[in-house]
Write a protein that holds these residues in place. Sequence first.
Motif, PDB file in Angstrom:
ATOM      1  N   PRO A 406       0.836  -1.195   0.000  1.00 50.97           N
ATOM      2  CA  PRO A 406       0.000   0.000   0.000  1.00 50.97           C
ATOM      3  C   PRO A 406       0.874   1.248   0.000  1.00 50.97           C
ATOM      4  O   PRO A 406       1.895   1.304   0.681  1.00 50.97           O
ATOM      5  CB  PRO A 406      -0.800  -0.124   1.299  1.00 50.97           C
ATOM      6  N   LEU A 407       0.493   2.233  -0.771  1.00 48.51           N
ATOM      7  CA  LEU A 407       1.252   3.472  -0.840  1.00 48.51           C
ATOM      8  C   LEU A 407       0.769   4.421   0.236  1.00 48.51           C
ATOM      9  O   LEU A 407      -0.426   4.512   0.526  1.00 48.51           O
ATOM     10  CB  LEU A 407       1.102   4.100  -2.224  1.00 48.51           C
ATOM     11  N   ALA A 463       8.206   5.125 -16.862  1.00 46.30           N
ATOM     12  CA  ALA A 463       8.912   4.899 -15.599  1.00 46.30           C
ATOM     13  C   ALA A 463       8.049   5.371 -14.441  1.00 46.30           C
ATOM     14  O   ALA A 463       7.231   6.287 -14.583  1.00 46.30           O
ATOM     15  CB  ALA A 463      10.254   5.626 -15.603  1.00 46.30           C
ATOM     16  N   VAL A 464       8.234   4.723 -13.304  1.00 45.61           N
ATOM     17  CA  VAL A 464       7.588   5.120 -12.058  1.00 45.61           C
ATOM     18  C   VAL A 464       8.693   5.348 -11.038  1.00 45.61           C
ATOM     19  O   VAL A 464       9.496   4.450 -10.774  1.00 45.61           O
ATOM     20  CB  VAL A 464       6.607   4.024 -11.560  1.00 45.61           C
ATOM     21  N   LEU A 465       8.747   6.558 -10.491  1.00 43.36           N
ATOM     22  CA  LEU A 465       9.806   6.939  -9.553  1.00 43.36           C
ATOM     23  C   LEU A 465       9.220   7.059  -8.154  1.00 43.36           C
ATOM     24  O   LEU A 465       8.235   7.792  -7.944  1.00 43.36           O
ATOM     25  CB  LEU A 465      10.446   8.249 -10.006  1.00 43.36           C
ATOM     26  N   VAL A 466       9.800   6.347  -7.195  1.00 43.90           N
ATOM     27  CA  VAL A 466       9.343   6.385  -5.804  1.00 43.90           C
ATOM     28  C   VAL A 466      10.293   7.267  -5.013  1.00 43.90           C
ATOM     29  O   VAL A 466      11.506   7.033  -4.988  1.00 43.90           O
ATOM     30  CB  VAL A 466       9.289   4.971  -5.198  1.00 43.90           C
ATOM     31  N   SER A 467       9.735   8.303  -4.366  1.00 42.34           N
ATOM     32  CA  SER A 467      10.560   9.274  -3.652  1.00 42.34           C
ATOM     33  C   SER A 467      10.002   9.545  -2.262  1.00 42.34           C
ATOM     34  O   SER A 467       8.784   9.685  -2.088  1.00 42.34           O
ATOM     35  CB  SER A 467      10.621  10.591  -4.442  1.00 42.34           C
ATOM     36  N   PRO A 471       5.301  14.521  -1.323  1.00 41.89           N
ATOM     37  CA  PRO A 471       4.174  14.234  -0.422  1.00 41.89           C
ATOM     38  C   PRO A 471       3.030  13.504  -1.103  1.00 41.89           C
ATOM     39  O   PRO A 471       2.325  12.712  -0.499  1.00 41.89           O
ATOM     40  CB  PRO A 471       3.745  15.622   0.060  1.00 41.89           C
ATOM     41  N   GLU A 472       2.812  13.764  -2.394  1.00 43.89           N
ATOM     42  CA  GLU A 472       1.720  13.141  -3.132  1.00 43.89           C
ATOM     43  C   GLU A 472       2.235  12.638  -4.475  1.00 43.89           C
ATOM     44  O   GLU A 472       3.238  13.125  -4.991  1.00 43.89           O
ATOM     45  CB  GLU A 472       0.569  14.144  -3.368  1.00 43.89           C
ATOM     46  N   SER A 473       1.516  11.687  -5.040  1.00 42.96           N
ATOM     47  CA  SER A 473       1.910  11.158  -6.343  1.00 42.96           C
ATOM     48  C   SER A 473       1.633  12.183  -7.436  1.00 42.96           C
ATOM     49  O   SER A 473       0.636  12.899  -7.393  1.00 42.96           O
ATOM     50  CB  SER A 473       1.159   9.862  -6.627  1.00 42.96           C
ATOM     51  N   VAL A 474       2.525  12.242  -8.413  1.00 44.56           N
ATOM     52  CA  VAL A 474       2.427  13.223  -9.486  1.00 44.56           C
ATOM     53  C   VAL A 474       2.535  12.504 -10.825  1.00 44.56           C
ATOM     54  O   VAL A 474       3.563  11.874 -11.108  1.00 44.56           O
ATOM     55  CB  VAL A 474       3.544  14.282  -9.386  1.00 44.56           C
ATOM     56  N   ASP A 485       6.474   8.584  -1.140  1.00 41.95           N
ATOM     57  CA  ASP A 485       6.709   7.590  -0.086  1.00 41.95           C
ATOM     58  C   ASP A 485       7.213   8.330   1.147  1.00 41.95           C
ATOM     59  O   ASP A 485       8.359   8.170   1.571  1.00 41.95           O
ATOM     60  CB  ASP A 485       7.737   6.562  -0.588  1.00 41.95           C
ATOM     61  N   PRO A 486       6.338   9.204   1.730  1.00 43.79           N
ATOM     62  CA  PRO A 486       6.788  10.151   2.764  1.00 43.79           C
ATOM     63  C   PRO A 486       7.490   9.511   3.947  1.00 43.79           C
ATOM     64  O   PRO A 486       8.464  10.055   4.467  1.00 43.79           O
ATOM     65  CB  PRO A 486       5.481  10.843   3.192  1.00 43.79           C
ATOM     66  N   GLY A 487       7.013   8.368   4.382  1.00 46.35           N
ATOM     67  CA  GLY A 487       7.658   7.711   5.519  1.00 46.35           C
ATOM     68  C   GLY A 487       8.744   6.742   5.109  1.00 46.35           C
ATOM     69  O   GLY A 487       9.285   6.023   5.959  1.00 46.35           O
ATOM     70  N   ALA A 488       9.056   6.689   3.814  1.00 45.99           N
ATOM     71  CA  ALA A 488      10.047   5.749   3.263  1.00 45.99           C
ATOM     72  C   ALA A 488       9.655   4.302   3.555  1.00 45.99           C
ATOM     73  O   ALA A 488      10.526   3.435   3.641  1.00 45.99           O
ATOM     74  CB  ALA A 488      11.445   6.056   3.790  1.00 45.99           C
ATOM     75  N   ASP A 489       8.333   4.048   3.688  1.00 42.10           N
ATOM     76  CA  ASP A 489       7.887   2.687   4.006  1.00 42.10           C
ATOM     77  C   ASP A 489       8.198   1.703   2.888  1.00 42.10           C
ATOM     78  O   ASP A 489       8.597   0.563   3.150  1.00 42.10           O
ATOM     79  CB  ASP A 489       6.378   2.683   4.280  1.00 42.10           C
TER      80      ASP A 489
END
Length: 516
Positions: A406-407, A463-467, A471-474, A485-489
């Motif tokens: 879950p994101l 591509a999908v970049l996880v950062s 704060p929100e997906s763009v 991925d604000p909490g780097a979970d």
Amino acid sequence: MSEKSGTEVLIVGAGPVGLALGVDLLRRGTSVRVVDRDPTPHPHSKSLALWPRALEYFHRLELIDPLLERSLTVGALTYYLGGRIVRVGFGSLGGTRYRYPVTLPQSATEEVLRQGFAAAGGKVEYGTEFVDCAQDADGVRVRLRVDGRETESRARYLVGCDGAHSTVRERLGVAFEGATYPQRFLVADGVWDAPLPQNETHYFMNPSGVLVVTSLPGGRARVFLGLREEVAADRLAETARRLASERCTVPIRAVGELQTGVFRVHRRMADRFRVGRVLLAGDAAHIHSPAGAQGLNTGLEDAGSLAWRLAGIRGETVAPDALEEWSRERRHTAASVVADSDRQTRMWTLSGWRSTLRDGLLEAAGRSGVLDRFVAPRQTQLALTYPGDGSRAGKLRSGMRLPDLPLGGRADRAWLHDRVAPDGPVLLLFAADNRDPERLGDTRRAARRLLAEEGAGLRPRRAVLVSARIPESVPGDDGVEEIGDPGADVHRAFGITGPSAVLIRPDMTIGTAFAL
């Protein structure tokens, strides 16, 4: 002999594997015909269980909701070992939104797939029998028989999904190697009254033989019994009632009529899954013991792994040699599943001191948590992997299934698999920028550079970049979508500590992984 115009893929067999492959291909814009020699859909239900990996495939086909509406959730597998009880639970499974397997009649699974096939524009051609085929450089010429008259059709590829007694496999001259177990088994479907939890599958390991009770929707259940004697056809129901009562540790009785049958169990695998432009999938390629309920699930994975390749070959985004890769990978998986099912079958049929040792080992494994940690992920097929190229990024390895997470740490929001859409290969990048904000810019530039590169093999279209800094997906207008991925979970779950990338195939398998 009349001739029908060609199609991209002709599928022989309208069982769950053939139907799933047909749905997947139509959704990918590939023309397909599905033919079946039976005049109507088969009413019998051989397979009952769908494990989480198969449920993820139904999710990708957008058929998960009607499937779950017809099914019963299974919370655990419960083993009764004399006076001891051992459970294999699924609640602790991670990396998927579908932790729990489900049971439903195979006929209901096929109904969902038929409706999906029709909604995608397909129509099953019942009463159409495969006769023979001949290949050339451009495709396959297929002879079919309808109402006693033979016709010819052209297809670029032919897929045999026509079961254990496959005519396609026979015409190819492909050996179906393996063995038949000496034991015979009795199944009895109906309404069974017993004080057993409905959301569990129950295994009674009795010295006189195994008893398995699997609940189904609508208050019905399947009782599965090992036989040690010959039973006349007119005594099957009576025998099922008697043996179930003898082997069950709680009172059990059948209410009303039972649908019964006796069968032997086989373990066999085709020595080739591909001969030129003709491929074999499902029971036509491999059959297993029902122990572990893996057969249908493995066949569905055959379909999911094949559909994107065939569609990609048509669209010239995948090289034709990808079919040989499919054959190698699926034979590897089938061999592993056949071996696992064989071990479970032999475990069921142990007697004497061996059964005593089995019971002690199962109890110890249950107490220590080994069954939940190791058996459950393998049983659900979530832990099955392909050999891969040896590359890795953190815990992500080439050949493994991409875990679904879950994101934003919330299961009621978007999940990772939904963002890594299965329409084509996707480059999944991790910025690992929780403590170093400059890494985000570097990873963005790397994403654009990698998308622009030309080369052999799978080429990602987006591509999908996880950062951790977003704060929100763009959504991106340059082929790069950014996920917060604000909490780097997500980074933490995958063990990602530095900027990395993995290539995700449409079947959610990691093709390769590397550091940036």
